[in-house]
Design a protein around this motif. Sequence first.
Motif, mmCIF file in Angstrom:
data_model
loop_
_atom_site.group_PDB
_atom_site.id
_atom_site.type_symbol
_atom_site.label_atom_id
_atom_site.label_comp_id
_atom_site.label_asym_id
_atom_site.label_seq_id
_atom_site.Cartn_x
_atom_site.Cartn_y
_atom_site.Cartn_z
ATOM 1 N N VAL A 4 42.562 80.868 -0.759
ATOM 2 C CA VAL A 4 42.782 80.386 0.604
ATOM 3 C C VAL A 4 43.957 79.416 0.553
ATOM 4 C CG1 VAL A 4 41.823 79.074 2.532
ATOM 5 C CG2 VAL A 4 40.356 80.625 1.235
ATOM 6 N N PRO A 5 45.065 79.697 1.235
ATOM 7 C CA PRO A 5 46.212 78.790 1.182
ATOM 8 C C PRO A 5 45.904 77.452 1.858
ATOM 9 C CG PRO A 5 46.572 80.510 2.824
ATOM 10 C CD PRO A 5 45.314 80.873 2.101
ATOM 11 N N MET A 6 46.343 76.370 1.226
ATOM 12 C CA MET A 6 46.133 75.026 1.756
ATOM 13 C C MET A 6 47.424 74.233 1.631
ATOM 14 S SD MET A 6 42.294 73.994 0.498
ATOM 15 C CE MET A 6 41.949 73.133 2.041
ATOM 16 N N GLU A 7 47.534 73.201 2.446
ATOM 17 C CA GLU A 7 48.719 72.353 2.415
ATOM 18 C C GLU A 7 48.312 70.893 2.285
ATOM 19 O OE1 GLU A 7 51.931 71.183 5.720
ATOM 20 O OE2 GLU A 7 52.140 73.262 5.010
ATOM 21 N N VAL A 8 48.979 70.165 1.400
ATOM 22 C CA VAL A 8 48.750 68.726 1.251
ATOM 23 C C VAL A 8 49.252 68.026 2.505
ATOM 24 C CG1 VAL A 8 49.285 66.668 -0.101
ATOM 25 C CG2 VAL A 8 48.945 68.871 -1.259
ATOM 26 N N THR A 9 48.446 67.110 3.044
ATOM 27 C CA THR A 9 48.811 66.415 4.272
ATOM 28 C C THR A 9 48.457 64.939 4.165
ATOM 29 O OG1 THR A 9 48.569 66.452 6.689
ATOM 30 C CG2 THR A 9 46.570 66.806 5.397
ATOM 31 N N THR A 10 49.031 64.149 5.034
ATOM 32 C CA THR A 10 48.675 62.734 5.094
ATOM 33 C C THR A 10 47.308 62.579 5.756
ATOM 34 O OG1 THR A 10 49.848 62.521 7.195
ATOM 35 C CG2 THR A 10 51.072 61.970 5.191
ATOM 36 N N MET A 11 46.669 61.466 5.494
ATOM 37 C CA MET A 11 45.390 61.148 6.135
ATOM 38 C C MET A 11 45.560 59.875 6.950
ATOM 39 S SD MET A 11 42.623 62.120 3.139
ATOM 40 C CE MET A 11 43.454 61.330 1.755
ATOM 41 N N PRO A 12 44.725 59.645 7.980
ATOM 42 C CA PRO A 12 43.528 60.411 8.372
ATOM 43 C C PRO A 12 43.869 61.740 9.042
ATOM 44 C CG PRO A 12 43.949 58.696 9.980
ATOM 45 C CD PRO A 12 44.947 58.477 8.863
ATOM 46 N N PHE A 13 42.850 62.599 9.095
ATOM 47 C CA PHE A 13 43.009 63.894 9.747
ATOM 48 C C PHE A 13 42.927 63.767 11.266
ATOM 49 C CE2 PHE A 13 41.120 64.660 5.553
ATOM 50 C CZ PHE A 13 42.031 65.550 5.016
ATOM 51 N N VAL A 14 42.234 62.719 11.725
ATOM 52 C CA VAL A 14 42.109 62.394 13.142
ATOM 53 C C VAL A 14 42.541 60.937 13.297
ATOM 54 C CG1 VAL A 14 40.467 62.042 15.042
ATOM 55 C CG2 VAL A 14 40.263 64.057 13.564
ATOM 56 N N PRO A 15 43.372 60.594 14.262
ATOM 57 C CA PRO A 15 43.844 59.202 14.390
ATOM 58 C C PRO A 15 42.676 58.212 14.500
ATOM 59 C CG PRO A 15 45.125 60.640 15.824
ATOM 60 C CD PRO A 15 43.993 61.477 15.288
ATOM 61 N N THR A 16 42.774 57.128 13.755
ATOM 62 C CA THR A 16 41.746 56.090 13.836
ATOM 63 C C THR A 16 41.969 55.242 15.096
ATOM 64 O OG1 THR A 16 43.087 54.632 12.448
ATOM 65 C CG2 THR A 16 41.420 55.996 11.353
ATOM 66 N N ARG A 17 40.888 54.599 15.551
ATOM 67 C CA ARG A 17 40.959 53.803 16.777
ATOM 68 C C ARG A 17 40.347 52.425 16.581
ATOM 69 N NH1 ARG A 17 39.372 57.973 21.620
ATOM 70 N NH2 ARG A 17 37.555 58.432 20.320
ATOM 71 N N TYR A 18 40.652 51.806 15.453
ATOM 72 C CA TYR A 18 40.179 50.448 15.196
ATOM 73 C C TYR A 18 40.804 49.492 16.211
ATOM 74 C CZ TYR A 18 39.274 52.682 10.664
ATOM 75 O OH TYR A 18 38.871 53.537 9.673
ATOM 76 N N PHE A 19 40.027 48.520 16.645
ATOM 77 C CA PHE A 19 40.521 47.560 17.644
ATOM 78 C C PHE A 19 41.163 46.369 16.930
ATOM 79 C CE2 PHE A 19 39.914 43.775 20.339
ATOM 80 C CZ PHE A 19 40.684 44.168 21.422
ATOM 81 N N ARG A 20 42.483 46.260 17.067
ATOM 82 C CA ARG A 20 43.216 45.185 16.384
ATOM 83 C C ARG A 20 43.735 44.124 17.350
ATOM 84 N NH1 ARG A 20 44.047 47.102 11.159
ATOM 85 N NH2 ARG A 20 43.863 49.374 10.932
ATOM 86 N N GLY A 21 43.295 44.208 18.608
ATOM 87 C CA GLY A 21 43.676 43.188 19.579
ATOM 88 C C GLY A 21 44.857 43.601 20.433
#
Length: 389
Positions: A372-389
């Motif tokens: 199964v072909p795969m590709e290396v990618t950056t993480m996260p896979f889904v954007p994080t939504r931490y509250f930083r103010g």
Amino acid sequence: MATPSDTAAELLKTPLNDLHVELGGRMVPFAGYSMPVQYPAGLMAEHKHTREAAGLFDISHMGQLRLVGPDAAAAFETLMPVDVIGLAPGKQRYGLLLDDNGGILDDLMFFNEGKDSLFVIVNGACKAADIAHITARIGGRCSVQPLPDHALLALQGPQAAATLARLSPGVERYVFMTGGAVQIGSIPAFVTRSGYTGEDGFEISVAASDADALARLLLAQPEVKPIGLGARNSLRLEAGLCLYGNDIDTTTTPVEASLNWAMQKVRRAGGTREGGFPGAEKILAQLAVASDLAGHVDQKTLTRKRVGLVALERVPVRDGTELQSFEGHLIGKVTSGLLGPTADRPIAMAYVATAFSEPGTRIQAIVRGKPVPMEVTTMPFVPTRYFRG
């Protein structure tokens, strides 16, 4: 993770066990405890609800302890490659407990309570060994105080802050990785704005005797539903977060695990408190290589790295799957993998030979004997939504 020898008679129960059963939770062995893997709504619905509203997780299997004394921060810093001394009161930080070869004994969170006190949360399967290790190494320099009479809950999702603020006005002022003592309704608790889903949310430490009342109070809020271990796993994988025992363990160093961000400059080469932690020579050498990946990589110093992968076909690639180059050479193994409910594609984390670790690199997973072909990618896979103010 639970072992095959776990039986119902041997399993421990959290203070919320009766509530899980009442809510129809499907109970499974996990870290020596009986824990809910899902509720009747199912994993996909629970995952989606956490991404859209607020999910309540029981994480009382995890270990809680305090390190107390004027030398506590300096002592704890000798066990990890992170800045403990410089952490300001009221703030929390991610830490990595290391063995003498630089392998990861556990990953953890620690919070500076002020007044020479650190509050520490460790993984459930590791807590007995962690407490023994910490006591043996620094118990002569500070008081190591386990908190077995405490429970831990997590409220996660984009509506978590508004929900908790309704019951505990003022919690909304906290930003990511900060916290403090609060009242939730009439229940005293300690909260930090953090979690394991990639969403905004809180982790809540409370007396075990108050856990059931607190959970029922939170579940009575219209935004909140109970969430099990299954969705917790899919949420954390989409956020690119490691699961101890799968993605990190004593065979992996922080640099191999791509956790360089967790090691502050003050502890690195040239920093004012360089080294002085277990495995420092090895880890600092790997950091030097990792910072120069654009040049000639010494693959004897840094042989492999944890990477994110996406499958180029809609075929889930599970934990333990072998990875190969297109020439058929073994180059690594998947440590966590599934069809991401929010990402809507097969995603995975894996260790691969350093030469194959750059984003955009194509490799193949061998699934049931087929590539199964795969590709290396950056993480996260889904954007994080931490509250930083």
